[in-house]
Design a protein around this motif. Sequence first.
Motif, PDB file in Angstrom:
ATOM      1  N   PHE A   1       0.835  -1.202   0.000  1.00 20.49           N
ATOM      2  CA  PHE A   1       0.000   0.000   0.000  1.00 20.49           C
ATOM      3  C   PHE A   1       0.872   1.254   0.000  1.00 20.49           C
ATOM      4  O   PHE A   1       0.663   2.192  -0.790  1.00 20.49           O
ATOM      5  CB  PHE A   1      -0.901   0.020   1.235  1.00 20.49           C
ATOM      6  N   GLU A   2       1.857   1.279   0.885  1.00 23.11           N
ATOM      7  CA  GLU A   2       2.723   2.455   1.012  1.00 23.11           C
ATOM      8  C   GLU A   2       3.549   2.665  -0.247  1.00 23.11           C
ATOM      9  O   GLU A   2       3.704   3.797  -0.726  1.00 23.11           O
ATOM     10  CB  GLU A   2       3.633   2.287   2.229  1.00 23.11           C
ATOM     11  N   GLU A   3       4.087   1.576  -0.792  1.00 18.77           N
ATOM     12  CA  GLU A   3       4.978   1.702  -1.942  1.00 18.77           C
ATOM     13  C   GLU A   3       4.222   2.099  -3.206  1.00 18.77           C
ATOM     14  O   GLU A   3       4.692   2.944  -3.982  1.00 18.77           O
ATOM     15  CB  GLU A   3       5.731   0.392  -2.163  1.00 18.77           C
ATOM     16  N   THR A   4       3.048   1.506  -3.424  1.00 20.15           N
ATOM     17  CA  THR A   4       2.275   1.880  -4.609  1.00 20.15           C
ATOM     18  C   THR A   4       1.804   3.326  -4.521  1.00 20.15           C
ATOM     19  O   THR A   4       1.776   4.045  -5.527  1.00 20.15           O
ATOM     20  CB  THR A   4       1.060   0.950  -4.797  1.00 20.15           C
ATOM     21  N   LYS A   5       1.454   3.765  -3.326  1.00 20.96           N
ATOM     22  CA  LYS A   5       1.046   5.169  -3.158  1.00 20.96           C
ATOM     23  C   LYS A   5       2.210   6.107  -3.450  1.00 20.96           C
ATOM     24  O   LYS A   5       2.056   7.108  -4.161  1.00 20.96           O
ATOM     25  CB  LYS A   5       0.526   5.395  -1.739  1.00 20.96           C
ATOM     26  N   ARG A   6       3.374   5.779  -2.921  1.00 21.18           N
ATOM     27  CA  ARG A   6       4.550   6.631  -3.126  1.00 21.18           C
ATOM     28  C   ARG A   6       4.936   6.701  -4.603  1.00 21.18           C
ATOM     29  O   ARG A   6       5.331   7.756  -5.105  1.00 21.18           O
ATOM     30  CB  ARG A   6       5.725   6.099  -2.291  1.00 21.18           C
ATOM     31  N   LEU A   7       4.797   5.582  -5.303  1.00 19.22           N
ATOM     32  CA  LEU A   7       5.182   5.518  -6.711  1.00 19.22           C
ATOM     33  C   LEU A   7       4.030   5.862  -7.651  1.00 19.22           C
ATOM     34  O   LEU A   7       4.199   5.824  -8.870  1.00 19.22           O
ATOM     35  CB  LEU A   7       5.713   4.118  -7.039  1.00 19.22           C
ATOM     36  N   GLU A   8       2.863   6.161  -7.082  1.00 20.65           N
ATOM     37  CA  GLU A   8       1.674   6.536  -7.856  1.00 20.65           C
ATOM     38  C   GLU A   8       1.297   5.455  -8.861  1.00 20.65           C
ATOM     39  O   GLU A   8       1.074   5.713 -10.042  1.00 20.65           O
ATOM     40  CB  GLU A   8       1.903   7.884  -8.559  1.00 20.65           C
ATOM     41  N   LEU A   9       1.209   4.239  -8.348  1.00 28.21           N
ATOM     42  CA  LEU A   9       0.836   3.089  -9.170  1.00 28.21           C
ATOM     43  C   LEU A   9      -0.586   2.648  -8.832  1.00 28.21           C
ATOM     44  O   LEU A   9      -1.052   2.818  -7.699  1.00 28.21           O
ATOM     45  CB  LEU A   9       1.815   1.931  -8.930  1.00 28.21           C
ATOM     46  N   PRO A  10      -1.305   2.057  -9.798  1.00 30.58           N
ATOM     47  CA  PRO A  10      -2.716   1.695  -9.596  1.00 30.58           C
ATOM     48  C   PRO A  10      -2.902   0.560  -8.583  1.00 30.58           C
ATOM     49  O   PRO A  10      -2.136  -0.414  -8.581  1.00 30.58           O
ATOM     50  CB  PRO A  10      -3.165   1.250 -10.995  1.00 30.58           C
ATOM     51  N   VAL A  11      -3.931   0.706  -7.773  1.00 32.36           N
ATOM     52  CA  VAL A  11      -4.255  -0.278  -6.733  1.00 32.36           C
ATOM     53  C   VAL A  11      -5.746  -0.554  -6.751  1.00 32.36           C
ATOM     54  O   VAL A  11      -6.554   0.345  -6.997  1.00 32.36           O
ATOM     55  CB  VAL A  11      -3.848   0.264  -5.340  1.00 32.36           C
ATOM     56  N   ILE A  12      -6.111  -1.817  -6.497  1.00 31.69           N
ATOM     57  CA  ILE A  12      -7.504  -2.173  -6.245  1.00 31.69           C
ATOM     58  C   ILE A  12      -7.537  -2.882  -4.895  1.00 31.69           C
ATOM     59  O   ILE A  12      -6.873  -3.908  -4.704  1.00 31.69           O
ATOM     60  CB  ILE A  12      -8.076  -3.095  -7.337  1.00 31.69           C
ATOM     61  N   GLU A  13      -8.277  -2.323  -3.942  1.00 31.62           N
ATOM     62  CA  GLU A  13      -8.418  -2.961  -2.632  1.00 31.62           C
ATOM     63  C   GLU A  13      -9.516  -4.015  -2.725  1.00 31.62           C
ATOM     64  O   GLU A  13     -10.627  -3.728  -3.174  1.00 31.62           O
ATOM     65  CB  GLU A  13      -8.743  -1.938  -1.551  1.00 31.62           C
ATOM     66  N   VAL A  14      -9.183  -5.230  -2.306  1.00 32.26           N
ATOM     67  CA  VAL A  14     -10.092  -6.364  -2.424  1.00 32.26           C
ATOM     68  C   VAL A  14     -10.664  -6.681  -1.045  1.00 32.26           C
ATOM     69  O   VAL A  14      -9.924  -6.997  -0.111  1.00 32.26           O
ATOM     70  CB  VAL A  14      -9.363  -7.597  -2.991  1.00 32.26           C
ATOM     71  N   ASP A  15     -11.989  -6.581  -0.926  1.00 35.84           N
ATOM     72  CA  ASP A  15     -12.615  -6.892   0.357  1.00 35.84           C
ATOM     73  C   ASP A  15     -13.678  -7.964   0.160  1.00 35.84           C
ATOM     74  O   ASP A  15     -13.955  -8.407  -0.953  1.00 35.84           O
ATOM     75  CB  ASP A  15     -13.197  -5.642   1.013  1.00 35.84           C
ATOM     76  N   THR A  16     -14.291  -8.389   1.254  1.00 34.01           N
ATOM     77  CA  THR A  16     -15.234  -9.504   1.209  1.00 34.01           C
ATOM     78  C   THR A  16     -16.534  -9.149   0.501  1.00 34.01           C
ATOM     79  O   THR A  16     -17.307 -10.047   0.147  1.00 34.01           O
ATOM     80  CB  THR A  16     -15.553  -9.997   2.637  1.00 34.01           C
TER      81      THR A  16
END
Length: 219
Positions: free
Chosen positions: A187-202
């Motif tokens: 989470f921290e690294e993708t935010k710092r590098l401005e890379l795309p993330v999808i948070e997967v929840d139940t």
Amino acid sequence: MRPDQYDEAADAAALRARLRHVYWIGGGSGAGKSTITRRIASRHGLHVYSTDETMADHAGRSTPADAPYLSRFMTMDMDERWVNRSPEIMLETFHWFRGEGFGLIVEDLLRLPAETGVVVEGFRLLPHLVKPLLAAQDHAVWLLPTPEFRRTAFDGRGWEIPRKTSNPELARHNLLERDRMFTDRLFEETKRLELPVIEVDTAMNEAELVGRVTRAFGL
């Protein structure tokens, strides 16, 4: 810019160009990376490269000089790996989390035909290692599971590693905690590098996740 710096920049640009047909799906353990990759690849006629399936081969191709953490890990028994060490030490010393063997992933990808797109997936795709290889930002995404989703995923499929130790309950706890911290780091690294993330929840089903990754890739 010095001539050697220019050469390095040119080499990096050439490498990005050679990998422009590659899509990257990284993320924490238990996020559904393998399942999502197979569905997207099947739907769009892409080749699948699973970094999990190459671990044994890459371990065999590595030497103690270029993979010291892996070399030490291979000498440990199951209790030394998963019971006798704290999750913090497990996180900091796990070879794949250190990026060992990532160059072998790149070597493998460069051997594949460039005419067919490739989806490469696995937790070994560390953001800071992948970003320099991206010809386009929308060719990578990291799936980051919530602790509840990861625990549900592991409970649903079972877990072989803890059962091979003398204390399965502690081993399971250590693994879940290590993977939680690894996901937090992503989470921290993708935010710092401005890379795309999808948070997967139940609350997210498989079809929805496939759709979100497909849209992220612009497929």
